[in-house]
Each structure stands twice: as C-alpha cells, then as structure tokens.
Design a protein around this motif. Structure first.
Motif, PDB file in Angstrom:
ATOM      1  N   TYR A 848       0.727  -1.272   0.082  1.00  0.00           N
ATOM      2  CA  TYR A 848       0.091   0.158  -0.130  1.00  0.00           C
ATOM      3  C   TYR A 848       0.907   1.200  -0.040  1.00  0.00           C
ATOM      4  O   TYR A 848       0.278   2.384  -0.285  1.00  0.00           O
ATOM      5  N   THR A 849       2.273   1.077   0.229  1.00  0.00           N
ATOM      6  CA  THR A 849       2.897   2.218   0.112  1.00  0.00           C
ATOM      7  C   THR A 849       3.279   2.510  -1.256  1.00  0.00           C
ATOM      8  O   THR A 849       3.674   3.675  -1.494  1.00  0.00           O
ATOM      9  N   PRO A 853       0.070   5.992  -3.014  1.00  0.00           N
ATOM     10  CA  PRO A 853       0.313   7.346  -3.484  1.00  0.00           C
ATOM     11  C   PRO A 853      -0.194   7.128  -4.810  1.00  0.00           C
ATOM     12  O   PRO A 853      -0.301   8.336  -5.310  1.00  0.00           O
ATOM     13  N   VAL A 854      -0.077   6.027  -5.653  1.00  0.00           N
ATOM     14  CA  VAL A 854      -0.549   6.216  -6.897  1.00  0.00           C
ATOM     15  C   VAL A 854      -2.002   6.515  -7.310  1.00  0.00           C
ATOM     16  O   VAL A 854      -2.225   7.206  -7.837  1.00  0.00           O
ATOM     17  N   LEU A 855      -2.880   5.974  -6.174  1.00  0.00           N
ATOM     18  CA  LEU A 855      -3.947   6.626  -6.470  1.00  0.00           C
ATOM     19  C   LEU A 855      -4.619   7.823  -5.943  1.00  0.00           C
ATOM     20  O   LEU A 855      -5.395   8.389  -6.504  1.00  0.00           O
ATOM     21  N   PHE A 903      -4.617   4.650 -16.175  1.00  0.00           N
ATOM     22  CA  PHE A 903      -3.827   4.185 -14.841  1.00  0.00           C
ATOM     23  C   PHE A 903      -4.655   4.157 -13.633  1.00  0.00           C
ATOM     24  O   PHE A 903      -4.087   3.475 -12.803  1.00  0.00           O
ATOM     25  N   GLY A 904      -5.676   4.915 -13.407  1.00  0.00           N
ATOM     26  CA  GLY A 904      -6.290   4.862 -12.130  1.00  0.00           C
ATOM     27  C   GLY A 904      -7.184   3.576 -11.979  1.00  0.00           C
ATOM     28  O   GLY A 904      -7.214   2.886 -11.360  1.00  0.00           O
ATOM     29  N   LEU A 905      -7.945   3.075 -13.400  1.00  0.00           N
ATOM     30  CA  LEU A 905      -8.629   1.992 -13.294  1.00  0.00           C
ATOM     31  C   LEU A 905      -7.464   0.745 -13.211  1.00  0.00           C
ATOM     32  O   LEU A 905      -8.022  -0.354 -12.508  1.00  0.00           O
ATOM     33  N   THR A 906      -6.412   0.877 -13.535  1.00  0.00           N
ATOM     34  CA  THR A 906      -5.266  -0.264 -13.390  1.00  0.00           C
ATOM     35  C   THR A 906      -5.028  -0.713 -12.109  1.00  0.00           C
ATOM     36  O   THR A 906      -5.131  -1.969 -11.458  1.00  0.00           O
TER      37      THR A 906
END
Length: 981
Positions: A848-849, A853-855, A903-906
């Motif tokens: 989750y680290t 950050p990605v989401l 990218f968000g859906l990924t």
C-alpha cells in the motif's frame, strides 16, 4: 558458663615463654582435630627472648561450677632470670567444650580463635550455617583431641562506594586481599527479611562480579530497597574461613509507596469526611509517617503481610482543593514526600453520579479518575474514569493475586542475582499448579506467564537441569492456562501485552528441553499438552519418529542424516517433542514475508521439537511433519520469535509443503527445529503460465513502445518545445518515459534473480522498481500541477527553470523518500519482499506504500483535469490564455484526460486482486493494463500530440533536417540549431 557433670575438654594456648638458649620444650604433635603442630623454642634465640608455643591441656571438672574468670587470659608470676628451664608466664584458653545429652561434645571457640578448614570440613557445626561461613562451634562425636587456633591478621578489607544508596544507583563493594583467597562467596541479609539465612549473590541481570590480582569487585546496578541489608563476603585464606560485613541502606522511591487514592474528588455535601492512606513495603518498617495538613484529622497505622500503611482520616471536608502530603522519615535516609490531591466538587461542576451497579463508585468530578481497593487477597487498584461529559468510562483493574505476585517477584530477584537457582527454580515450578487456580483476571494471567518466562530465562542462562516432577508441574500449569477463557482473560491480556502467547510458547519450549539426562525417556500427556523425550545417547538411532494422539494424528520424523553429525563428539543427544493445543489461537496474527496479511486458519496444534547435544541447543536439521488432512491451501510455517521487533510471527522460511503420495494428508518439511504449525488459506493469487506469459509480453511491448517514444523525441524535440508550456509538458513526459522504461526493464530482469531478502541484487532490484514506478506517477503529478499553475496564476508565472527545478524535486526526491522509508520500516520486519519474487509483498502493508500514492496522484490529476476543462471551456476576458499557449495546454489536458483514467483503473483492479474470493478476471485485466502503460504513453502522450505529428511530417518531408539534440535545458537558436544551456 555452667558446665554439665561430664568432663569438659579445654584447649589452651600459651603466651610468652622466657628461657635460656639451652631450654627445650616438648610440644604435642598434630592431632586429628587440631590445627598446625605446636612450635618449638628457637634454639638460636638469645637469653630472655619470648616465644609463643602451643600446649594441649585437658582440665576435667566434675560437679564443679566453671569460673568465668578462668575464661580470661591468666598472668602468672614472673620466673627468676637465673632459671635454666623455660617458664610459662601466661595462659589463654581457646576452646570450651561440653558434653550434650546425645553423647557428643560441642566445642566452641573463644574470641580471637577459630577452627581451621580441615576441621570444619570433617565435623558438623553446632548450628546450621551457610557453606563457607566461619565455624566457631563444632560437634565431636568421637573421643578426639583438638583445639581452636589463633586467628592471624585479617587478610582482606571490604569497602563500598557509599553505605547510603539512592534508588537506581550502582552499589560497588570492593574486596582487597593481601593473601591468596579461595571459595569466595557473597551473601545479602536483606533488611526486614523473614529468612533465617542470608541470600546468595551471583552474577545476574543486576549483579556482576569482576576480579583481578588482589581485588574483587561486586557491582549491583539499579538498586532498590530489595538490595538493602547486610552484605557478607565469605572466603578461605591462610587455612581459615573469613567473613567480612558491610551494611547498606537504600531509600524508598515514590513509586514504592502505594497511595489509595493518589487523587480524589469529593462532594462535601454527600461525604463530609474521607480517608487517605500511604503504604510502604514491610522491609522498611523503620519509617515513620506524618500527614500535613493534619488539622481536624486523625492519623493511624496498621500492618499487613507485606506492607505497613499510614492512614489519615479527615473528619471535616476542606472548603477548597487541598493537597495532603504523607511525609516519610527514617534515620539516616532521605525523607520522602508523597502528595495526594483532593478536589472539592463545587456547585455547577459536571460530575459522574454514584454507581453501585459495578462496585461502589462515589460521585466524581468530570475528568477525574475514581479509585477503589482490590477485593480479597489482591494487590493493586481498580480505576474508573469520569469522562468530561459526566459519563462513567470502563473499569480498569490492575488487581493481581498476592501469591502470584510473590512468585513473580521471587523469580525476578533470582534472575537479578539473588538466590540459589538450582534449588529455587524447581521450588517455584512446584507451586505453580496450586497458584494457577487463583487466576481470575488478565493481570493474574500476565503475572503467571511472566513468572514462567523469567524462570525459563534463568534456566537457559544458568544451564539448570530440571527433574521430572518439576517438568510435570510446568506441564500441568500450561494445560490449565491454555484452557482458560479466551474472551474474559486471554483477549484482555493480549490487548495489554500482545506477545503474551509468544512468551508462553518460548518459555515452555525452553523449560521442556531442560530435563536432566537420568529422567529420560519422559512421557506426559494432558488434553492441551503432550510431551515426549528420548535420550539418543552418543550414538543416535537410524531415525527419530514421534506421534501424538490428536485428531487428526500428529506425526514427526527426523531422518538419520540430520542426527548423524551429533554422534561424533561422544556427548548425550536428547530430543524433546512438545505438542500444544489452542496456543496458536493466542499468538499474535503476525505473518512474515511471503505470507502477507491474508486471513489464515490454524489446526489448533503447535509442535515444538528441540535437540540438545552436550548441553547446547541444536537448531539445524531436517524434520518431516504430518498434520493430517487439511482444508484449503496449506502453508508450512514456524513461529519466529524475532519477527516484529520481538513480538513474533509466522514465517515459512526454510519450510515447504510436500503432498503425500498415498494419502490426502500434507507433509511439511522444514530444515530447522523450532515450533511448527500450518496455516490454511482459501485465497491464492492465480498463477498460471498464460497469466505469466501475458505479463512478459506486455512488459516487452511496453519497453519497445517507450524506446519508440524516445526515438520520436530524438527527432522532433526542437520542434515541439517552442513555448514554455510545451517545453515543460514534454520535459515531464520525457521523464515519465525514462522512469517507466527503467522500471519495466528492472521488473522484467528481476525474474532472472534468486528471490529472497538474503539476495542483495534481488533487494536492490525491488527497491529500484519501487522508486522508479513511483517516480513515473510523481512526474505525471508534476505535469498536472504545472497545468493547474498555468491556468490559475496567469499573471504570476514562475520562470521555466524554477518550475523545472520544482518538478525535478517532486518527480525524484519525493518517490525516493517514500521508497527509502518503506525499506527502513518493512525490511526489518521481514515484510518487504513478496514470496518468490523481487518485488514488494502484495499481501502485506508494504504494497500500500506504492498503491496508496499512485491512487492519490490519480485523484489529484482527476481534480486538476476537471478544473482545467471548465477553465478552458469558459475563459474570462481578462485571463484567457493566448492561442498558442491555449493549444499547448489543450495537449496536456488531452494526454492526462486519457492516461489518468487508464492508470487509475489499472490500480483499482490491482487492489481488487488483493481481496479474498476474487475471480480470475481482475487478474487478467490488471496484468494487461499494467504491462501496457508504455504503449498508452506512446499513443496518447506522444503520437496524438498535434505538434509532434506536424514535426514528424516536416521531418520526413525535408531531405536535410536541421540538427537537434535532446536536452531538458535547450533553447532553439535563430539559425535553426539547438543550443544546450
């Protein structure tokens, strides 16, 4: 003294003898009970010289009263100087003996004399004394002559750094010797101790002994009142036993004083009076107490089995808040002042009402803590907080059975260095089965487990061997502890100390393998505990097999090749197999690397196997276990006490599952010895060749697409960076391409490396992948923030170089910080790398680290896009961007508008793959989208840009295109060539 009618044996030592050089004296030889033989006169000494000689004399007194005057040195008349014979000038008695009714003679030394070592070792003392202490009185049951000898000067001095020690200080006692000493022992006769004999001091957690030539130092760190008393140093020197003393006092600490209550809020309307008390340990009965203020109050005191309490009964309630002080005084010690604050409830104050439903709780002011004494034979307090809104909080009790606390304190002092471990450890273990029945609270359970834990540490450090009865007492106690109610005792105890189950497991393991060799083989079984031991002798058998009567049956097997190395040194080899039921339910739900945070079920069994060879624990070896039929996907694991900062956790390192060929059971093979079990999980990440092939093909396509993107930029760079916005947009995209290309290459190459935290290359690759993938998304964030700045701050624009510096900071330093902190936090816990891969553990919090950050970045980018679309669709007259700048911003928006949702859906799908009972479809979708990010960037970030398309057309339509080069800081020159700034 008055003697009996029986003969009295007296031994005499003569004083100065005066004679001529020719004088001769007849001396008695060595007697069986005596010390050194008498000395003869010096044949060469001059006339009139005094010489000390020993003469044995027996005086028989029948029906006579012994005159006390005879016990004093006798002075005889001075002989004539002309006498040719030696003359006895003085007489001192050394020993007084009397015949007891049992027919034995009791002989006591007079002051200045003592029995020597050889005599002490052959006869019983008149009173029971500690070994190595001086003997002044011996029992002779045979008719043999002997006498006490004159003591030489003391061959040593004992000093200390201070006779008055403050709590927490270090006490140093130094023994300086002038002669060679042997059999040195240290003892402490504690102040106020009811023990009839002093306590042996030995090296422990607080006691240390260091010696050098002529000097021995005894150091005790972190002293408390438990270390106050008479320190005794016993040793042998010059044929005698010696004893030196030093008295030490230690002041009490404020924490040693129990106040009840330590704070009080009271309503004078409902309670006109109240009572305060301060209690000190019974070892310090020398303290006196006085209360202040004392007007309108009555002071008293009373004693309990372990403390002395000073009570102040306040008859009249004070008008305002008052602090009462219990002043404790003791001669020679620092005074101690213990305050007790009393708050008076005034009209209008928020209060908690009187409550008798869960005890006697009086009206209490909001924000204060009400206290009550523990019921019965308990030590501690019961506390309840009155919340600020006037509602009672939960009840918190520290009440612990007095007997359990006494055993715990005794064990702690034993480990600190006070006592006889070989004798006291079995004694404490023998008392545990009787004490376990009084466990009624979580505090009782913690005290019991801590006692077993301390005893195990003592046994391990002192290498104590336990007999069978002591081990049976331990197993009976453990069986009852595992049967205790989980909801009322274990749950609360684990909330206070999460590692309580792990501590119990380690302690029982340690004690179980400490059985003395003569008690092997040993077998003992109870519903929750089964133990089997076997002494293999110097020559181990072909194999070791053990089975336990559980449902299903638990079996273990150690092959011959694992035992063969132990038989070469000729030492005894013992194998201890311990089965514990229910204990796995009380262990923390901690899972090491490769197991993640999935929900696992355990069979309710823990198998601990230990091998002892020559007194040393042998941890290496292969063991094959059969836990019976299992439901779900099994994981062979062991309990690693070193994980999670010593709290312990399940680990599968060195263990693997092997399906049995002829039965539905599962075999576990581990290459080390410790506590084993199995974990069953109904959730497994789909792993098949098609999914792996899809991932590899996707990564390959992504790498090729990113290389094409770099080639395109190599051709069109000077044409697409004409404006500031376009330059910043393509600089950010170029860094996204570089980071993603490096990350995909590392990730693809990681499959060729040996996985595991012990592989530096694997660890470095995982760190680089984490950093580079994060950097990819942080550069996308930098691009979005640049877009927002251009739209919102039209008239406050920053310079290109300053914006680029901020973007570099955000794009590289921020992800480097995330990756570094993650490595530092999770690598020591064994939760950094995933199972069988050089990438983050997908089942643990470490993953989750990255996903977090990605989401978050995708969310910020979405908000920026929404704002940008509204801004450009409805621009105001004053702040509308220029046409060229507007087109550049539209290019940024188009790229982000497509890439952000993809990218968000990924990574939403990436999170879905971590959920239990997920279908295989999200795994395929996630793999396809995640490994195709380079293709998406090439298509939507590069090739769909209008400026790039125009530059490509111009490039291929001209035969001699102008030179160009890629640089993040280049400016086009008037002549068509690019310059690097």
């Amino acid at each position: 003294m008055v003697c009996s009618a029986a003969p009295l044996l007296l031994l005499a030592m003569t004083l100065p003898l005066v004679g001529s050089p020719d004088a001769q004296a007849s001396q008695p030889g060595h007697t069986q009970a005596g010390g050194e033989s008498g000395q003869q006169l010096d044949q060469e000494s001059g006339a009139g010289e005094s010489v000390l000689v020993s003469v044995y004399v027996q005086l028989d007194f029948s029906n006579e009263t012994w005159s006390a005057a005879l016990s004093k040195p006798q002075t005889l008349p001075t002989a004539s100087a002309s006498s040719s014979l030696g003359t006895l000038t003085g007489l001192s008695l050394t020993t007084e003996c009397s015949v007891n009714h049992d027919g034995c003679t009791y002989c006591a030394c007079l002051s200045g004399y003592q029995w020597n070592n050889s005599v002490c070792s052959r006869h019983q003392p008149c009173q029971t004394l500690l070994e190595h202490r001086p003997c002044g009185c011996l029992i002779f049951c045979t008719n043999e002559a002997g006498y006490c000898q004159l003591l030489p000067p003391v061959p040593a001095t004992l000093s200390l750094n201070s006779w008055l020690q403050m709590p927490g200080s270090t006490l140093n006692l130094t023994l300086l010797t002038s002669q060679e000493i042997t059999n040195l022992k240290w003892f402490l006769w504690r102040t106020g101790s009811p023990s009839p004999s002093p306590i042996l001091l030995q090296a422990g957690t607080r006691v240390s002994l260091t010696s050098s030539r002529g000097r021995v130092l005894l150091s005790i760190v972190n002293t408390t009142y438990k270390w106050a008393g008479d320190y005794i140093c016993c040793f042998e020197a010059q044929g005698f036993r010696w004893e030196l003393h030093q008295m030490v006092k230690v002041s009490l600490r404020a924490t040693d004083v129990a106040q009840l209550p330590d704070q009080l809020s009271i309503s004078c309307a409902s309670s006109p009076g109240f009572q305060l008390s301060c209690c000190i340990p019974s070892e310090h009965l020398g303290y006196t107490a006085s209360w202040s203020p004392g007007e309108g109050s009555e002071a008293s005191s009373f004693n309990t089995s372990d403390s002395q309490c000073f009570v102040l009964a306040v008859r009249r309630c004070p008008a305002a808040d008052t602090t009462y002080t219990c002043d404790l005084q003791s001669p020679g010690l620092s005074p101690l002042r213990v305050p007790v604050s009393v708050t008076i409830i005034q009209g209008g104050d928020t209060t908690c009402p009187e409550d008798s439903s869960a005890g006697a709780w009086n009206v209490t002011k909001a924000g204060h803590v009400a206290q009550a004494p523990c019921p019965g034979n308990k030590t501690g307090t019961v506390k309840r907080t009155c919340r600020p809104d006037g509602v009672w909080g939960p009840i918190h009790s520290s009440c612990t059975d007095t007997g359990l606390l006494a055993l715990l304190y005794r064990a702690r002092l034993l480990r600190a260095g006070q006592g006889w471990p070989d004798e006291e450890v079995p004694q404490i273990l023998a008392q545990l089965p009787d004490q376990v029945v009084v466990v009624t609270s979580p505090s009782d359970l913690l005290a019991l487990v801590n006692t077993i834990k301390v005893l195990a540490k003592i046994v391990a450090s002192a290498r104590i061997q336990l007999n069978g009865s002591a081990l049976e007492a331990l197993l009976k106690t453990t069986d009852k502890v595992l049967d205790m109610d989980a909801s009322s005792l274990w749950t609360t105890a684990r909330a206070q100390i999460s590692a309580v189950g792990s501590n119990l497991l380690l302690a029982v393991e340690t004690l179980a393998r400490s059985l003395c060799p003569q008690d092997h083989p040993f077998s003992f079984g109870l519903p929750n505990v089964q133990l089997q031991t076997q002494l293999l002798r110097p020559t181990p058998p072909s194999d070791y097999r053990v089975s336990f009567s559980t449902q299903p049956m638990l079996q273990a097997h150690i092959p011959k090749h694992s035992l063969a190395p132990l038989g070469h040194n000729g030492t005894n080899v013992s194998v201890t197999s311990l089965m514990l039921r229910k204990l796995d339910h009380f262990l923390p739900s901690n899972y090491g690397q490769g197991l993640g945070d999935s929900l696992y079920a355990t069979p309710g069994l823990v198998l601990a196997i230990s091998i002892m060879a020559g007194g040393q624990v042998f941890n290496k070896g292969e063991v094959i276990m059969d836990f019976g039929d299992t439901n779900g996907t099994p994981h062979c694991v062991f309990w690693d006490h070193n994980l999670f900062q010593g709290k312990g956790g399940w680990s599968d390192a060195g263990c693997q599952v092997q399906a049995a060929s002829a039965s539905p059971t599962t075999h576990c093979i581990c290459r080390h010895l410790t506590a084993f079990s199995i974990l069953m999980s109904r959730h497994t990440v789909p792993k098949n060749t098609l999914l792996e092939l899809l991932g590899q093909v996707g990564l390959g396509a992504s790498i090729v697409a990113l290389l094409v993107c770099l080639g395109v930029y190599r051709l069109v760079w000077r044409f697409v960076v004409q404006s500031k916005v376009a330059y910043l947009r393509h600089a950010a995209l170029l860094n996204v391409v570089l980071c993603l290309l490096a990350a995909d290459t590392c990730f693809l190459g990681a499959s060729l490396l040996p996985p595991g935290p012990h592989s530096p290359l694997c660890l470095a690759t995982a760190f680089l992948c984490h950093f580079l993938y994060l950097a990819t998304f942080f550069w996308m964030l930098a691009q979005a923030l640049m877009l927002a700045h251009q739209l919102l701050f039209v008239f406050h624009q920053l310079s290109k170089h300053r914006v680029l510096s901020l973007m570099v900071f955000l794009g590289y330093l921020c992800p480097m910080g995330f990756a570094g902190v993650t490595l530092g936090l999770y690598l020591p816990r064994g939760q950094y790398l995933g199972e069988g891969a050089c990438w983050l553990d997908r089942k643990g919090g470490v993953f989750y680290t990255f996903v977090g950050p990605v989401l978050a970045i995708m969310g910020v980018n979405g908000l920026v896009l929404a704002m940008a679309v509204l801004k450009l669709l409805r621009p105001s007259l004053s702040e509308g961007p220029q046409v060229e700048k507007r087109q550049a911003l539209l290019g940024v928006i188009k790229a982000l508008l497509i890439l952000t949702p993809i990218f968000g859906l990924t990574w939403v799908l990436g999170l879905a793959t971590l959920l239990e009972e997920v279908s295989i479809v999200p795994h395929y979708l996630f793999t396809a989208l995640n490994t195709s990010q380079g293709v998406f960037i090439l298509l939507f970030g590069c090739l769909m840009d209008r400026k790039v398309q125009e530059a490509l057309r111009k490039r291929f339509c001209r035969s001699q295109p102008p030179n160009s080069t890629i640089s993040l800081g280049e400016q086009p020159s008037p002549g068509g060539h690019s310059q690097v700034s």
